[in-house]
Design an enzyme around this catalytic site. Structure first.
Site, short mmCIF file in Angstrom:
data_model
loop_
_atom_site.label_atom_id
_atom_site.label_comp_id
_atom_site.label_asym_id
_atom_site.label_seq_id
_atom_site.Cartn_x
_atom_site.Cartn_y
_atom_site.Cartn_z
N GLN A 32 0.83 -1.21 0.00
CA GLN A 32 0.00 0.00 0.00
C GLN A 32 0.86 1.25 0.00
OE1 GLN A 32 -0.31 -2.69 1.91
NE2 GLN A 32 -2.10 -2.48 3.25
N GLU A 33 1.97 1.20 0.78
CA GLU A 33 2.84 2.38 0.82
C GLU A 33 3.48 2.61 -0.54
OE1 GLU A 33 5.65 2.59 4.08
OE2 GLU A 33 4.06 1.80 5.39
N PHE A 34 3.87 1.51 -1.18
CA PHE A 34 4.46 1.61 -2.51
C PHE A 34 3.44 2.25 -3.46
CE2 PHE A 34 5.43 0.14 -6.76
CZ PHE A 34 6.82 0.23 -6.83
N SER A 80 21.01 -17.31 -33.90
CA SER A 80 20.44 -18.33 -33.02
C SER A 80 21.51 -19.40 -32.79
CB SER A 80 19.17 -18.91 -33.61
OG SER A 80 19.49 -19.59 -34.78
N GLU A 111 24.06 -22.90 -18.91
CA GLU A 111 22.90 -22.07 -18.54
C GLU A 111 21.61 -22.77 -18.90
OE1 GLU A 111 23.25 -18.45 -20.76
OE2 GLU A 111 25.36 -18.24 -20.20
N LYS A 113 18.14 -22.92 -20.82
CA LYS A 113 17.60 -22.34 -22.06
C LYS A 113 16.16 -21.97 -21.78
CE LYS A 113 17.33 -23.14 -27.02
NZ LYS A 113 16.03 -22.55 -27.21
N ASP A 115 12.46 -20.64 -22.34
CA ASP A 115 11.56 -20.82 -23.47
C ASP A 115 10.58 -19.66 -23.58
OD1 ASP A 115 10.43 -21.99 -25.64
OD2 ASP A 115 9.33 -23.52 -24.53
N GLU A 172 15.69 -13.22 -22.54
CA GLU A 172 14.45 -13.85 -22.95
C GLU A 172 13.28 -13.23 -22.18
OE1 GLU A 172 15.30 -16.02 -25.20
OE2 GLU A 172 13.67 -17.48 -25.46
N TYR A 225 23.16 -12.37 -22.02
CA TYR A 225 24.25 -12.07 -22.95
C TYR A 225 24.51 -10.57 -22.94
CZ TYR A 225 26.90 -12.72 -27.37
OH TYR A 225 27.86 -12.77 -28.35
N LYS A 311 18.62 -29.54 -26.26
CA LYS A 311 17.19 -29.45 -25.95
C LYS A 311 16.72 -30.70 -25.23
CE LYS A 311 15.10 -26.67 -29.29
NZ LYS A 311 13.85 -25.98 -29.33
N CYS A 406 -25.29 -33.45 -24.98
CA CYS A 406 -24.54 -32.87 -23.86
C CYS A 406 -24.61 -33.80 -22.64
CB CYS A 406 -25.11 -31.51 -23.50
SG CYS A 406 -24.32 -30.78 -22.05
N CYS A 409 -26.64 -31.87 -19.74
CA CYS A 409 -28.05 -31.50 -19.80
C CYS A 409 -28.82 -32.24 -20.89
CB CYS A 409 -28.20 -29.99 -20.01
SG CYS A 409 -27.74 -29.47 -21.67
N CYS A 424 -22.50 -27.21 -26.60
CA CYS A 424 -23.84 -27.45 -26.11
C CYS A 424 -24.57 -26.11 -26.25
CB CYS A 424 -23.82 -27.87 -24.64
SG CYS A 424 -25.48 -27.77 -23.93
N CYS A 430 -28.05 -25.32 -19.08
CA CYS A 430 -26.98 -26.30 -18.86
C CYS A 430 -26.13 -25.83 -17.67
CB CYS A 430 -26.16 -26.41 -20.15
SG CYS A 430 -24.85 -27.62 -20.07
S1 IVH Z 1 22.52 -17.25 -26.07
C1 IVH Z 1 24.80 -16.11 -29.77
N1 IVH Z 1 21.47 -18.15 -23.83
O1 IVH Z 1 17.52 -19.69 -27.49
C2 IVH Z 1 24.12 -16.55 -28.53
N2 IVH Z 1 20.09 -18.07 -25.76
O2 IVH Z 1 18.57 -20.49 -30.62
C3 IVH Z 1 22.69 -16.17 -28.51
N3 IVH Z 1 17.76 -18.74 -25.36
O3 IVH Z 1 17.45 -17.08 -29.80
C4 IVH Z 1 21.79 -16.80 -27.58
N4 IVH Z 1 17.99 -19.19 -23.22
O4 IVH Z 1 16.08 -16.82 -27.67
C5 IVH Z 1 21.26 -17.88 -25.14
N5 IVH Z 1 20.68 -18.88 -21.78
C6 IVH Z 1 20.47 -18.61 -23.06
C7 IVH Z 1 19.21 -18.79 -23.68
C8 IVH Z 1 19.06 -18.51 -25.04
C9 IVH Z 1 17.15 -19.15 -24.23
C10 IVH Z 1 17.10 -18.65 -26.67
C11 IVH Z 1 17.35 -17.39 -27.42
C12 IVH Z 1 17.99 -17.79 -28.72
C13 IVH Z 1 17.67 -19.24 -28.80
C14 IVH Z 1 18.81 -20.01 -29.39
#
Ligand code: IVH
Length: 676
Positions: A32-34, A80, A111, A113, A115, A172, A225, A311, A406, A409, A424, A430
């Site tokens: 609330q204060e925020f 990518s 790291e 990945k 999604d 991401e 990155y 993956k 259905c 019903c 339905c 229903c």
């Molecule tokens: S590095 C040149 N690190 O995965 C390096 N990508 O095809 C660029 N992604 O387009 C990406 N987690 O959208 C990197 N820890 C991570 C990631 C990551 C998800 C995605 C990103 C990229 C695709 C790779």
């Protein structure tokens, strides 16, 4: 000036509190204060438009003005990664790196990945200046206004922590599972199509033309990155740790390792553990840590040689289909559900899976007793992907045929043209549909009767005294006092809240009725055009389709709704209870047709009203606010700092530019002579 000082103080303070809350998980003051500080800042900023700053913490709420995305060429292309699904290829990657570096020692940063969808953020002098989607890797959409609403993205970096004057950070944008579930629940209630997974939801949201929608949806962002001419270290991992201290959300689950065995350990650990993360991940990313070594390894045409994505497999299991049952949703949509022999999948026991719709069942050629393959990919609900053909025998069980009546019903089911779902049609009797409609009616954007919740509605329905929305207005305190532990005080509160809802404006009443396809916006449009329930009820199909943005599907649905005698009766009861069945005098008086037929683009920063207010003014006077300039644009309402590309386009097409003052005069001149 004192107020300006206060604005600066509040901005800095709110940025700091926000950072501690979203990045460090420390809540220094109560919500609330925020909120109170935020409101104080909003009020002050409204009084001082001359110090407008797009990076002010107040801008995180977004505007519901339409954004037009400009295409921006990436400073450095967004490549990518090469993908792999098997460990052998991970070993080959490791070996290629080893050989490429000619025996030199190296570290690999492991790291998660994430999604979601990738984003590139640009900072200059400690301020966010631009956020661009990946697009095709060479150029993307400028989605800065939308990204500003993401609370974990810092708009202004704290002083004295060593950020470079200019840098880019990529990461991401994600929709956390919790936001995703809430969003889909809400969409289901509003009869809108559901998002299949958080990635689609995040992507749909980030590309929304209304930043206010984005703000509401609660996206999150992880950065992975850091790029620029003067990043602090050679190590990728170390750079990200520095970026964390500047206020960015950096995953704490990164590890620097040296050996292939350590890489496999990381993979094995996260293949299981990722299910406990608040966001979706679909693999892990391996990167050579030293940027010097990255440069020496270089790239192929498509992706860097110094990184690879592993993956996770979408897990699959084979089991036996026992029975198909059917669920009726609040909208009347009937969903087939496969009931199977329980099987272990992604760490949980699965015995039910969705079969989507009638076409899906037919395409699978599904028979009771079949062995089926079940998968749990990025989707939350497991799905059957195929019949496991190796088990098909001559004596297959009966073919699965979609039901025709259905299960709730008994009404005969229907399919609407162009829709995959089976419905339905018995929406007035229903049970799940009735309860769904009452829940919609009381929801925040409809009648906003917030002291009633779905459980209470369900209880009242089962007890039999609330069978439709009009019954709500007959509830008495005595009737609910003591029920299911309801105390007298809350009983009074509920009855009062229901009574208060009779003052909710007409357009929201119209939305609350839950007419299929009539969402919030269409309800507003219809209310403005027809002005009262009676006029709308009397409108012909033709008159309805002539209204801008009202297509034949909505028009037909409105007609059918008003033609149903049950609805006519319901409306009479609601009218008798005093609900608003027409636009208020005030709204009517403020309306005119001065801008009728005009398409108006709003651009720039304004002194007298917010953009949202200008949008409302345009609509009030019969005009249409459109997002992008075209030959059909009537004029541009331009404030300060109109975007250069818009200006150029306007000049090229010879479109008039109207200043804020001119515009206000335009609509003021005419008060009283509109005939409304
Ligand atoms: S590095 C040149 N690190 O995965 C390096 N990508 O095809 C660029 N992604 O387009 C990406 N987690 O959208 C990197 N820890 C991570 C990631 C990551 C998800 C995605 C990103 C990229 C695709 C790779």
């Amino acid at each position: 000036m004192e107020e300006i000082n206060r604005i600066n103080f509040l901005r800095a303070e709110l940025h700091r509190l926000n950072h501690n809350y979203y990045i460090n998980n420390v809540s220094e003051i109560p919500d609330q204060e925020f909120d109170a500080l935020m409101h104080e800042l909003m009020d002050l900023e409204a009084r001082h438009p001359e110090v407008f700053d797009p990076n002010s913490p107040t801008q995180r709420v977004g505007s519901d003005l339409s954004n037009e995305f400009e295409t921006v060429v990436h400073k450095r292309p967004m490549l990518s990664l090469a993908n792999t699904y098997n460990r052998q290829e991970v070993a080959e990657f490791y070996e290629r790196v080893r050989q490429g570096l000619q025996g030199e020692e190296f570290e690999i940063c492991c790291e998660l990945k994430f999604d979601g969808l990738s984003i590139s953020l640009h900072y200059e002098h400690g301020k966010l200046v631009r956020a661009v989607t990946r697009g095709d890797g060479v150029q993307g959409d400028d989605v800065t206004a939308n990204v500003r609403t993401i609370r974990s993205v810092p708009l202004v970096l704290p002083e004295g922590v060593g950020w470079p004057e200019e840098f880019e950070i990529r990461g991401e944008v994600l929709m956390p599972w919790a936001s995703f579930d809430a969003l889909n629940a809400e969409r289901e209630r509003r009869e809108e199509p559901l998002f299949a997974n958080p990635r689609n939801a995040a992507s749909g949201t980030l590309k929304s033309k209304q930043a206010a929608v984005v703000a509401e949806r609660r996206l999150d962002a992880y950065l992975y990155y850091l790029l620029g001419d003067s990043v602090p270290c050679d190590g990728h991992y170390e750079n990200l740790q520095a970026a964390r201290s500047w206020g960015f959300q950096i995953s704490r689950d990164m590890r620097k390792v040296k050996t292939l065995e350590e890489i496999y350990e990381y993979i094995d650990y996260w293949d299981i553990e990722r299910k406990n993360l608040p966001v979706a991940t679909d693999g892990i990313v391996l990167k050579v840590n030293s940027q010097r070594q990255q440069r020496s390894l270089g790239m192929t045409a498509k992706s860097p040689r110094w990184a690879i994505a592993y993956k996770f497999q979408a897990e699959q299991a084979s089991t036996i289909l026992r029975e198909v049952t059917y669920q009726v949703g609040r909208t009347g949509a009937v969903t087939p559900v496969a009931n199977m022999e329980p099987v272990q999948l992604s760490g949980t026991t699965v015995k039910r899976a969705t079969l989507n719709n009638a076409d899906f069942i037919r395409a699978l050629d599904l028979h009771i007793g079949d062995h089926v393959l079940v998968e749990k990919g990025g989707e939350i609900i497991p799905k059957i992907t195929a019949v496991d053909e190796q088990y098909i025998t001559a004596e297959r069980g009966p073919r699965v045929e979609f039901i025709t009546r259905c299960p709730e019903c008994g009404a005969e089911l229907v399919r609407y043209e162009g829709e995959a779902a089976t419905y339905c049609p018995n929406d007035t009797a229903c049970p799940p549909q009735i309860k769904g409609r009452i829940e919609h009616f009381i929801s925040r954007k409809a009648m906003n009767i917030d002291s009633l919740g779905p459980e209470t509605v369900d209880d009242y329905y089962r007890q039999g005294f609330v069978r439709n929305v009009a019954d709500l207005y007959d509830i008495t305190i005595d009737q609910i006092n003591g029920r299911d532990g309801t105390r007298e005080k809350s009983a009074r509160k509920i009855v009062q809240a229901i009574k208060d809802s009779t003052q909710v404006p007409f357009e929201r009443v119209l939305f609350a009725l839950g007419i299929r396809f009539v969402g919030e916006t269409s309800a507003k449009v219809l209310a403005r055009r027809f002005k009262s329930m009676d006029a709308l009820a009397a409108a012909s199909l033709d008159e309805l389709t002539q209204v801008d943005t009202i297509g034949p599907q909505i028009a037909q649905s409105v007609r059918s709704w008003f033609e149903n005698p049950d609805n006519v009766f319901l409306l009479e009861r609601l009218r008798a209870r005093g609900l608003q069945f027409a636009l208020s005098e005030e709204t009517l008086a403020a309306q005119s047709d001065r801008l009728a037929g005009q398409s108006i683009v709003i651009s720039g920063v304004f002194a007298h009203h917010s953009r949202d207010e200008y949008k409302a003014l345009i609509e009030q006077h019969g005009g249409k606010n459109v997002s992008s300039i075209s030959a059909r644009t009537s004029f541009i309402l331009a404030g300060e700092n109109m975007g250069p590309s818009k200006l150029e386009k306007a000049q090229k097409l010879g479109i008039r530019i109207v200043s804020e003052d001119e515009f206000l005069e335009m609509i003021a001149n005419q008060t009283g002579d509109s005939g409304n």
